[in-house]
Design a protein around this motif. Structure first.
Motif, PDB file in Angstrom:
ATOM      1  N   VAL A 155       0.843  -1.201   0.000  1.00  0.00           N
ATOM      2  CA  VAL A 155       0.000   0.000   0.000  1.00  0.00           C
ATOM      3  C   VAL A 155       0.874   1.245   0.000  1.00  0.00           C
ATOM      4  CG1 VAL A 155      -1.655   1.336   1.373  1.00  0.00           C
ATOM      5  CG2 VAL A 155      -1.978  -1.128   1.069  1.00  0.00           C
ATOM      6  N   ARG A 156       1.945   1.225   0.787  1.00  0.00           N
ATOM      7  CA  ARG A 156       2.848   2.376   0.838  1.00  0.00           C
ATOM      8  C   ARG A 156       3.470   2.684  -0.505  1.00  0.00           C
ATOM      9  NH1 ARG A 156       7.105   4.024   3.066  1.00  0.00           N
ATOM     10  NH2 ARG A 156       8.202   2.072   2.686  1.00  0.00           N
ATOM     11  N   HIS A 157       3.675   1.686  -1.335  1.00  0.00           N
ATOM     12  CA  HIS A 157       4.308   1.883  -2.636  1.00  0.00           C
ATOM     13  C   HIS A 157       3.295   2.098  -3.756  1.00  0.00           C
ATOM     14  CE1 HIS A 157       7.888   0.244  -0.561  1.00  0.00           C
ATOM     15  NE2 HIS A 157       8.552   0.923  -1.463  1.00  0.00           N
ATOM     16  N   GLY A 158       2.060   2.393  -3.410  1.00  0.00           N
ATOM     17  CA  GLY A 158       1.089   2.792  -4.424  1.00  0.00           C
ATOM     18  C   GLY A 158       0.174   1.700  -4.916  1.00  0.00           C
ATOM     19  N   TYR A 159       0.053   0.597  -4.195  1.00  0.00           N
ATOM     20  CA  TYR A 159      -0.855  -0.484  -4.580  1.00  0.00           C
ATOM     21  C   TYR A 159      -2.063  -0.504  -3.648  1.00  0.00           C
ATOM     22  CZ  TYR A 159       2.655  -2.374  -7.755  1.00  0.00           C
ATOM     23  OH  TYR A 159       3.548  -2.535  -8.789  1.00  0.00           O
ATOM     24  N   ARG A 160      -3.196  -0.962  -4.180  1.00  0.00           N
ATOM     25  CA  ARG A 160      -4.408  -1.122  -3.405  1.00  0.00           C
ATOM     26  C   ARG A 160      -4.936  -2.538  -3.596  1.00  0.00           C
ATOM     27  NH1 ARG A 160      -2.202   2.654  -1.963  1.00  0.00           N
ATOM     28  NH2 ARG A 160      -2.933   4.808  -1.714  1.00  0.00           N
ATOM     29  N   CYS A 161      -5.503  -3.095  -2.537  1.00  0.00           N
ATOM     30  CA  CYS A 161      -5.969  -4.480  -2.576  1.00  0.00           C
ATOM     31  C   CYS A 161      -7.349  -4.551  -3.232  1.00  0.00           C
ATOM     32  CB  CYS A 161      -6.024  -5.045  -1.162  1.00  0.00           C
ATOM     33  SG  CYS A 161      -6.279  -6.830  -1.108  1.00  0.00           S
ATOM     34  N   LEU A 162      -7.510  -5.536  -4.127  1.00  0.00           N
ATOM     35  CA  LEU A 162      -8.787  -5.754  -4.802  1.00  0.00           C
ATOM     36  C   LEU A 162      -9.619  -6.824  -4.107  1.00  0.00           C
ATOM     37  CD1 LEU A 162      -7.612  -5.734  -8.540  1.00  0.00           C
ATOM     38  CD2 LEU A 162      -8.750  -3.884  -7.301  1.00  0.00           C
ATOM     39  N   GLY A 163      -8.972  -7.857  -3.583  1.00  0.00           N
ATOM     40  CA  GLY A 163      -9.708  -8.935  -2.936  1.00  0.00           C
ATOM     41  C   GLY A 163      -8.835 -10.169  -2.789  1.00  0.00           C
ATOM     42  N   THR A 164      -9.484 -11.267  -2.432  1.00  0.00           N
ATOM     43  CA  THR A 164      -8.784 -12.534  -2.242  1.00  0.00           C
ATOM     44  C   THR A 164      -9.020 -13.444  -3.437  1.00  0.00           C
ATOM     45  OG1 THR A 164     -10.684 -13.509  -1.102  1.00  0.00           O
ATOM     46  CG2 THR A 164      -9.054 -12.351   0.252  1.00  0.00           C
ATOM     47  N   GLY A 165      -8.200 -14.505  -3.531  1.00  0.00           N
ATOM     48  CA  GLY A 165      -8.385 -15.494  -4.591  1.00  0.00           C
ATOM     49  C   GLY A 165      -7.701 -15.105  -5.887  1.00  0.00           C
ATOM     50  N   ASP A 166      -7.658 -16.076  -6.798  1.00  0.00           N
ATOM     51  CA  ASP A 166      -6.997 -15.867  -8.091  1.00  0.00           C
ATOM     52  C   ASP A 166      -7.839 -15.060  -9.063  1.00  0.00           C
ATOM     53  OD1 ASP A 166      -4.778 -17.361  -7.284  1.00  0.00           O
ATOM     54  OD2 ASP A 166      -5.722 -19.242  -7.890  1.00  0.00           O
ATOM     55  N   GLN A 167      -9.157 -15.131  -8.937  1.00  0.00           N
ATOM     56  CA  GLN A 167     -10.045 -14.496  -9.891  1.00  0.00           C
ATOM     57  C   GLN A 167     -10.805 -13.348  -9.237  1.00  0.00           C
ATOM     58  OE1 GLN A 167      -9.881 -15.305 -13.048  1.00  0.00           O
ATOM     59  NE2 GLN A 167      -8.415 -16.939 -12.562  1.00  0.00           N
ATOM     60  N   PRO A 168     -11.115 -12.326 -10.016  1.00  0.00           N
ATOM     61  CA  PRO A 168     -11.851 -11.182  -9.460  1.00  0.00           C
ATOM     62  C   PRO A 168     -13.277 -11.559  -9.079  1.00  0.00           C
ATOM     63  CG  PRO A 168     -11.614 -10.964 -11.839  1.00  0.00           C
ATOM     64  CD  PRO A 168     -10.774 -12.131 -11.439  1.00  0.00           C
ATOM     65  N   GLY A 169     -13.779 -10.882  -8.063  1.00  0.00           N
ATOM     66  CA  GLY A 169     -15.137 -11.097  -7.621  1.00  0.00           C
ATOM     67  C   GLY A 169     -16.022  -9.915  -7.982  1.00  0.00           C
ATOM     68  N   PRO A 170     -17.310  -9.976  -7.661  1.00  0.00           N
ATOM     69  CA  PRO A 170     -18.235  -8.888  -7.992  1.00  0.00           C
ATOM     70  C   PRO A 170     -18.016  -7.673  -7.095  1.00  0.00           C
ATOM     71  CG  PRO A 170     -19.353 -10.585  -6.720  1.00  0.00           C
ATOM     72  CD  PRO A 170     -17.976 -11.113  -7.008  1.00  0.00           C
ATOM     73  N   ASP A 171     -18.200  -6.501  -7.699  1.00  0.00           N
ATOM     74  CA  ASP A 171     -18.153  -5.224  -6.965  1.00  0.00           C
ATOM     75  C   ASP A 171     -16.834  -5.017  -6.226  1.00  0.00           C
ATOM     76  OD1 ASP A 171     -20.782  -4.778  -7.807  1.00  0.00           O
ATOM     77  OD2 ASP A 171     -21.599  -5.813  -6.044  1.00  0.00           O
ATOM     78  N   GLU A 172     -15.742  -5.361  -6.875  1.00  0.00           N
ATOM     79  CA  GLU A 172     -14.443  -5.134  -6.248  1.00  0.00           C
ATOM     80  C   GLU A 172     -14.024  -3.679  -6.375  1.00  0.00           C
ATOM     81  OE1 GLU A 172     -12.050  -9.374  -6.394  1.00  0.00           O
ATOM     82  OE2 GLU A 172     -11.585  -7.812  -7.852  1.00  0.00           O
ATOM     83  N   ARG A 173     -13.401  -3.188  -5.326  1.00  0.00           N
ATOM     84  CA  ARG A 173     -12.876  -1.826  -5.327  1.00  0.00           C
ATOM     85  C   ARG A 173     -11.486  -1.814  -4.698  1.00  0.00           C
ATOM     86  NH1 ARG A 173     -17.446   1.597  -2.351  1.00  0.00           N
ATOM     87  NH2 ARG A 173     -17.203  -0.202  -0.936  1.00  0.00           N
ATOM     88  N   LYS A 174     -10.673  -0.904  -5.164  1.00  0.00           N
ATOM     89  CA  LYS A 174      -9.331  -0.786  -4.595  1.00  0.00           C
ATOM     90  C   LYS A 174      -9.426  -0.211  -3.181  1.00  0.00           C
ATOM     91  CE  LYS A 174      -7.784   1.588  -8.154  1.00  0.00           C
ATOM     92  NZ  LYS A 174      -6.881   2.334  -9.070  1.00  0.00           N
ATOM     93  N   SER A 175      -8.718  -0.855  -2.255  1.00  0.00           N
ATOM     94  CA  SER A 175      -8.795  -0.437  -0.857  1.00  0.00           C
ATOM     95  C   SER A 175      -7.448  -0.613  -0.185  1.00  0.00           C
ATOM     96  CB  SER A 175      -9.851  -1.264  -0.115  1.00  0.00           C
ATOM     97  OG  SER A 175      -9.845  -0.958   1.269  1.00  0.00           O
ATOM     98  N   GLU A 176      -7.182   0.245   0.813  1.00  0.00           N
ATOM     99  CA  GLU A 176      -5.984   0.107   1.630  1.00  0.00           C
ATOM    100  C   GLU A 176      -6.159  -0.955   2.706  1.00  0.00           C
ATOM    101  OE1 GLU A 176      -4.816   3.829   3.254  1.00  0.00           O
ATOM    102  OE2 GLU A 176      -4.461   4.796   1.310  1.00  0.00           O
ATOM    103  N   LEU A 177      -7.384  -1.386   2.947  1.00  0.00           N
ATOM    104  CA  LEU A 177      -7.650  -2.395   3.966  1.00  0.00           C
ATOM    105  C   LEU A 177      -7.532  -3.795   3.384  1.00  0.00           C
ATOM    106  CD1 LEU A 177     -10.787  -0.751   5.642  1.00  0.00           C
ATOM    107  CD2 LEU A 177      -8.391  -0.576   6.369  1.00  0.00           C
ATOM    108  N   LEU A 178      -7.387  -4.741   4.255  1.00  0.00           N
ATOM    109  CA  LEU A 178      -7.389  -6.142   3.841  1.00  0.00           C
ATOM    110  C   LEU A 178      -8.829  -6.595   3.607  1.00  0.00           C
ATOM    111  CD1 LEU A 178      -4.702  -7.439   6.332  1.00  0.00           C
ATOM    112  CD2 LEU A 178      -4.559  -7.668   3.849  1.00  0.00           C
ATOM    113  N   PRO A 179      -9.066  -7.413   2.597  1.00  0.00           N
ATOM    114  CA  PRO A 179     -10.444  -7.840   2.306  1.00  0.00           C
ATOM    115  C   PRO A 179     -10.945  -8.867   3.321  1.00  0.00           C
ATOM    116  CG  PRO A 179      -8.925  -8.930   0.837  1.00  0.00           C
ATOM    117  CD  PRO A 179      -8.100  -7.968   1.641  1.00  0.00           C
TER     118      PRO A 179
END
Length: 268
Positions: free
Chosen positions: A31-55
């Motif tokens: 997160v400090r280096h400019g990345y945001r978490c989308l979620g868990t797992g290998d594949q994207p899920g519904p209504d994903e948003r970039k967040s500084e928090l852990l999913p």
């Protein structure tokens, strides 16, 4: 690791093992280096948003943590797998766009105090070493998000000074000021003062031995010439056309010089 404390306090209920705390620290470095978490797992899920928090559910599998990240400039998307092998954690990170892969191995005991999971101020150790390993092992090989350069707007005062063609420049403080001496190696400076007498160029056509290209120390007509000019008669820096030889040490005819041959011959 500024910012990690509130994240750890938010995720504390889900942290039950030392590797959970280490994943939380690795997540915050991304997160400090400019990345945001989308979620868990290998594949994207519904209504994903970039967040500084852990999913939600990030700590469900204590053997393999799988998290996906996206850079703030949308240039990089990372798939992180944190795999536990005995007492070590292997971080395997792949950039899905470039297919580049980076690996880092961390000994959990080197960075986490397992007996202080309830106390943020004691749970982490060797944080600088952890940051260095994440930066050199993951961020550098895969590329950091580009940061938009923030250009500071110029002040209104500076803009007015730069854009006003009629602005009078600040005056120099009163007192003696050394004149600007022309460069003897610039042939194009000749006649510059005559073309623009109000400019700061050099090279007028008035012959001045004191301005012949190299400054002659010890001769300053503005300080006066004994027996010829009082002090202040010549303004500092003014062009001065001498009306007589200056200085006592200048060369002149030698009265003891030998006469030319036959000077007393009336027929010569």
């Amino acid at each position: 690791m500024a910012g990690l404390e509130p994240l750890y306090a938010w995720a504390r209920a889900a942290i039950s093992r030392p590797q959970d705390a280490l994943v939380c620290g690795v997540h915050w470095e991304l997160v400090r280096h400019g990345y945001r978490c989308l979620g868990t797992g290998d594949q994207p899920g519904p209504d994903e948003r970039k967040s500084e928090l852990l999913p939600a559910g990030w700590e469900a599998n204590k053997e393999v943590y799988t998290l996906r990240y996206k850079s703030t400039d949308d240039a990089h998307e990372l798939l992180l797998k944190a795999i536990m092998v005995e007492d070590s954690m292997i971080l395997n990170v792949m950039d899905r766009g470039s297919q580049k892969v980076a690996d880092v191995t961390l000994a959990v005991a080197d960075y986490i105090n397992p007996e202080h999971l309830d106390d943020f101020h004691k749970v982490y150790k060797n944080t600088e070493e952890l940051r260095t390993k994440i930066t050199s092992g993951i961020i550098a090989p895969l590329g950091a998000p580009a940061e938009k350069a923030k250009k500071e707007p110029e002040s209104k005062k500076d803009l007015q000074q730069d854009d006003d063609p009629l602005r009078i420049p600040p005056r120099q403080p009163a007192g003696p000021r050394a004149p600007s001496w022309p460069s003897p190696v610039n042939p194009f400076a000749v006649g510059g003062d005559d073309l623009d007498p109000f400019g700061d160029r050099s090279g007028g056509m008035i012959v001045d031995p004191l301005r012949s290209g190299f400054r002659q120390p010890g001769i300053d007509p503005s300080s006066g010439i004994p027996g010829r000019l009082p002090p202040g008669a010549v303004p500092p820096g003014a062009r001065f056309d001498p009306f007589s030889p200056l200085g006592a040490g200048r060369s002149g005819p030698d009265p003891d010089h030998l006469p030319p041959p036959g000077y007393d011959d009336m027929f010569m």
